[in-house]
Design an enzyme around this catalytic site. Structure first.
Site, short mmCIF file in Angstrom:
data_model
loop_
_atom_site.label_atom_id
_atom_site.label_comp_id
_atom_site.label_asym_id
_atom_site.label_seq_id
_atom_site.Cartn_x
_atom_site.Cartn_y
_atom_site.Cartn_z
N TYR A 36 0.91 -1.52 0.12
CA TYR A 36 -0.10 0.03 -0.20
C TYR A 36 1.15 1.24 -0.09
O TYR A 36 0.43 1.64 -0.61
CB TYR A 36 -1.20 0.56 1.20
CG TYR A 36 -1.76 1.13 1.50
CD1 TYR A 36 -2.81 1.68 0.35
CD2 TYR A 36 -1.79 2.58 2.35
CE1 TYR A 36 -3.00 3.24 0.54
CE2 TYR A 36 -1.79 3.45 2.10
CZ TYR A 36 -2.97 4.09 1.48
OH TYR A 36 -3.74 5.22 1.44
N SER B 179 -2.94 13.81 7.60
CA SER B 179 -3.93 13.98 6.04
C SER B 179 -5.46 13.53 6.92
O SER B 179 -5.69 13.21 7.88
CB SER B 179 -3.57 12.81 6.06
OG SER B 179 -4.68 12.10 5.42
N TYR C 28 -9.25 17.02 2.48
CA TYR C 28 -10.14 16.21 0.98
C TYR C 28 -11.62 16.60 1.24
O TYR C 28 -12.06 17.56 2.25
CB TYR C 28 -10.54 15.00 1.52
CG TYR C 28 -8.81 13.38 0.96
CD1 TYR C 28 -8.55 14.22 0.00
CD2 TYR C 28 -8.31 13.02 1.42
CE1 TYR C 28 -7.29 13.89 -0.87
CE2 TYR C 28 -7.59 12.84 1.53
CZ TYR C 28 -7.24 12.64 0.29
OH TYR C 28 -5.88 12.31 -0.55
N THR D 207 -6.12 19.98 -0.94
CA THR D 207 -5.74 18.47 -2.52
C THR D 207 -7.11 18.25 -3.03
O THR D 207 -8.68 18.28 -2.92
CB THR D 207 -5.68 16.97 -1.33
OG1 THR D 207 -4.09 17.11 -0.52
CG2 THR D 207 -5.38 16.24 -2.50
N LYS E 69 -2.63 21.18 -3.47
CA LYS E 69 -1.85 20.22 -3.73
C LYS E 69 -2.37 19.39 -4.89
O LYS E 69 -4.11 18.92 -4.99
CB LYS E 69 -1.92 19.61 -1.85
CG LYS E 69 -0.79 18.04 -2.35
CD LYS E 69 -0.16 17.23 -0.63
CE LYS E 69 0.53 16.57 -1.12
NZ LYS E 69 -0.12 14.75 -2.20
N HIS F 191 0.32 12.97 -6.90
CA HIS F 191 -0.36 12.17 -5.64
C HIS F 191 0.53 11.08 -5.61
O HIS F 191 0.53 9.64 -5.47
CB HIS F 191 -1.72 12.03 -5.87
CG HIS F 191 -2.27 11.56 -4.89
ND1 HIS F 191 -2.84 12.46 -3.61
CD2 HIS F 191 -2.59 10.36 -2.91
CE1 HIS F 191 -3.83 12.32 -3.30
NE2 HIS F 191 -3.38 10.51 -2.38
N ARG G 252 -0.09 7.99 -7.68
CA ARG G 252 -1.26 6.30 -6.75
C ARG G 252 -2.84 7.15 -7.65
O ARG G 252 -2.87 6.50 -7.27
CB ARG G 252 -1.68 6.98 -5.10
CG ARG G 252 0.43 6.33 -5.05
CD ARG G 252 0.07 7.01 -3.23
NE ARG G 252 -0.85 6.02 -2.01
CZ ARG G 252 -0.55 4.54 -2.03
NH1 ARG G 252 0.80 4.53 -2.08
NH2 ARG G 252 -1.59 4.82 -1.31
N ASP H 57 6.26 17.43 -4.46
CA ASP H 57 6.29 16.53 -3.95
C ASP H 57 6.55 15.27 -5.07
O ASP H 57 7.10 15.81 -6.85
CB ASP H 57 5.33 16.49 -2.70
CG ASP H 57 3.96 15.62 -3.03
OD1 ASP H 57 3.96 15.59 -4.96
OD2 ASP H 57 2.89 15.71 -2.58
N GLY I 219 7.18 11.17 0.66
CA GLY I 219 6.28 11.05 2.05
C GLY I 219 6.56 9.39 1.82
O GLY I 219 6.68 8.80 2.98
N ARG I 220 6.69 8.80 0.64
CA ARG I 220 7.52 7.47 1.04
C ARG I 220 8.81 7.07 2.45
O ARG I 220 8.81 6.20 2.60
CB ARG I 220 7.10 6.65 -0.49
CG ARG I 220 6.10 6.08 -1.44
CD ARG I 220 6.43 5.39 -2.20
NE ARG I 220 5.41 5.54 -3.05
CZ ARG I 220 4.62 5.72 -3.88
NH1 ARG I 220 4.44 6.66 -4.10
NH2 ARG I 220 3.20 5.66 -4.31
#
Length: 454
Positions: free
Chosen positions: A88, A170, A194, A220, A310, A334, A337, A365, A388-389
């Site tokens: 994920y 988030s 969101y 976002t 974003k 994103h 993703r 990003d 992020g990752r």
């Protein structure tokens, strides 16, 4: 003569440099000539050479100390995390081309260092969105974070606070707004929003974040529906994880993850009342494809602090957003993703900076795996970057200590790259320091040029 000379040399005959090499001038080496003087080894000198390092008994510290790059942390994370949870984080949409291209773009650069420009003292700090950051990057918003490792957002927020960089929570985070504030009481907290079908949920979240002292809101715009996360579908990934034969077999070598998951509080989400179904189904139920500039205007009026958008992916939208009064934009697909084959944020950066860089804060990003990626982004005009990752790999590898290690690795890479380029501060970085090398080139004047003319 030369052949005879070589044969004589091979038999041990000396040929002095600069002298005649005829047979008459060649003299044999004395048999008692000693080329190297030898002696019995002295114990004191041996002990000077032998410096034993005390073994690290803490397994977590030992494995994190061995990680020298973000890729190393990813390897540890993959080993320690169940496949569905790791995929994920690690995966992207469909063929995962957007992610791989974004990472490749950072590899396809050439730095141009200056010489004889001493940089003994480095300044890696930056002023961003009305406040300080000790480094030119912050932690990006990530969903379902405690599922990756039980310390979740608390580890990320506290590590960010200790490092003096912003942390972003988030909407789909697994820790509440108030808990993040408690974990990072004196640091900078940002909130990613969101816009949901039930707008009041989004408005209430924004009000709570503002009341808790979050200073920046990320609006976002790239998730009107969920992207096709094929790894998640193939793994049967769901919230909470379902125990199937496959997950049980995969869990056998990772009992610590399941122990943490089963002995800590139930996963809760800041904005969702139901946690059943796959990630894609959750997103489809929570998001609204009718999101528009009217929604942005409502949130702009509601939010008292800085607001950034974003998910911007072309120049025309960047210009229009600035006209609508946002404080900044984040070039992002994103993390690959959502839409596969999306524009590469790093490639968009120079064009967007030329158009709106004087009027708004431009950030970026997607694909950042090395401090050199961050340096290159700043050189091409980005005021800030988000990871992020890279953050989640550290989290999965070692909780809070793993996030600290992520920040340490990136900090060291940033500082080393700056010194090698011959710059003392981020302000000295300029486009002349970086060349983006060409790999993907638009064909003709097709759709790729449309956003620039819109």
């Amino acid at each position: 003569t030369s052949h005879r000379t070589h044969r004589r040399i091979a038999r041990g005959l000396a040929v002095p440099c600069g002298q005649d090499t005829s047979p008459a001038t060649i003299r044999p080496l004395r048999k008692d000539t000693v080329m190297v003087q030898r002696q019995l080894p002295k114990p004191a000198e041996i002990f000077d050479l032998l410096k034993f390092k005390a073994p690290e008994l803490d397994g977590r510290k030992r494995r994190l100390q061995a990680a020298l790059t973000i890729a190393d942390l990813r390897t540890i994370a993959k080993r320690r995390t169940p496949k569905a949870a790791f995929d994920y984080t690690d995966g992207a949409a469909e063929g995962e081309l957007s992610l791989s291209r974004a990472r490749q773009a950072f590899e396809d650069i050439e730095f141009h260092p200056g010489i004889l420009t001493p940089a003994p003292d480095l300044d890696t700090s930056v002023e961003i969105l009305g406040g300080p950051s000790a480094l030119p990057f912050g932690i990006a918003p990530t969903g379902f974070t405690r599922l990756m490792q039980t310390e979740g957002e608390i580890a990320g927020a506290s590590a960010a606070g200790a490092a003096g960089i912003p942390f972003t929570l988030s909407t789909l985070g697994t820790t509440s707004i108030e808990e993040v504030k408690a974990a990072n009481p004196h640091g900078r907290n940002w909130f990613q929003l969101y816009v949901m079908r039930d707008r009041e949920i989004s408005y209430a979240l924004a009000r709570r974040a503002a009341a808790s002292g979050f200073d920046t809101l990320m609006f976002t715009v790239d998730t009107p529906v969920a992207g096709a996360r094929l790894r998640d579908k193939r793994n049967g990934f769901s919230i909470p994880p379902q125990l199937t034969l496959g997950t049980i077999v995969n869990a056998i070598p990772r009992p610590w993850w399941w122990y943490d998951f089963l002995t800590t509080p139930k996963l809760e989400f800041a904005s969702l009342s139901s946690t059943g179904g796959t990630v894609g189904e959750l997103l489809d139920a929570a998001m609204d494809p009718t999101i528009s500039y009217e929604d942005l205007a409502v949130i702009r009026d509601l939010w008292p602090g800085k607001i950034v958008v974003k998910g911007v992916q072309n120049v025309a939208d960047s210009v229009r957003l600035i006209d609508h009064g946002v404080d900044g934009i984040i070039l992002s697909n994103h993390g690959g993703r959502q839409l596969d084959r999306a524009p590469i944020p790093f490639h968009l950066l120079p064009q967007v900076v030329r158009e709106v860089g004087k009027d708004a804060t431009v950030m970026i990003d997607t694909g950042i795996m090395n401090g050199a990626d961050i340096v290159a982004s700043v050189a091409l005009g980005a005021k800030f970057t988000l990871i992020g990752r890279a953050y989640l790999y550290g989290l999965m590898a070692g909780g809070r200590q793993g996030v600290d290690r992520t920040i340490e690795i990136l900090r060291a890479e940033i500082e080393r790259t700056m010194r090698l380029l011959g710059v003392s501060s981020l302000a000295e970085l300029e486009p002349r320091h970086v060349t983006q090398l060409t790999r993907l080139v638009p064909v003709g004047s097709g759709a790729a040029s449309v956003p620039l003319e819109a």
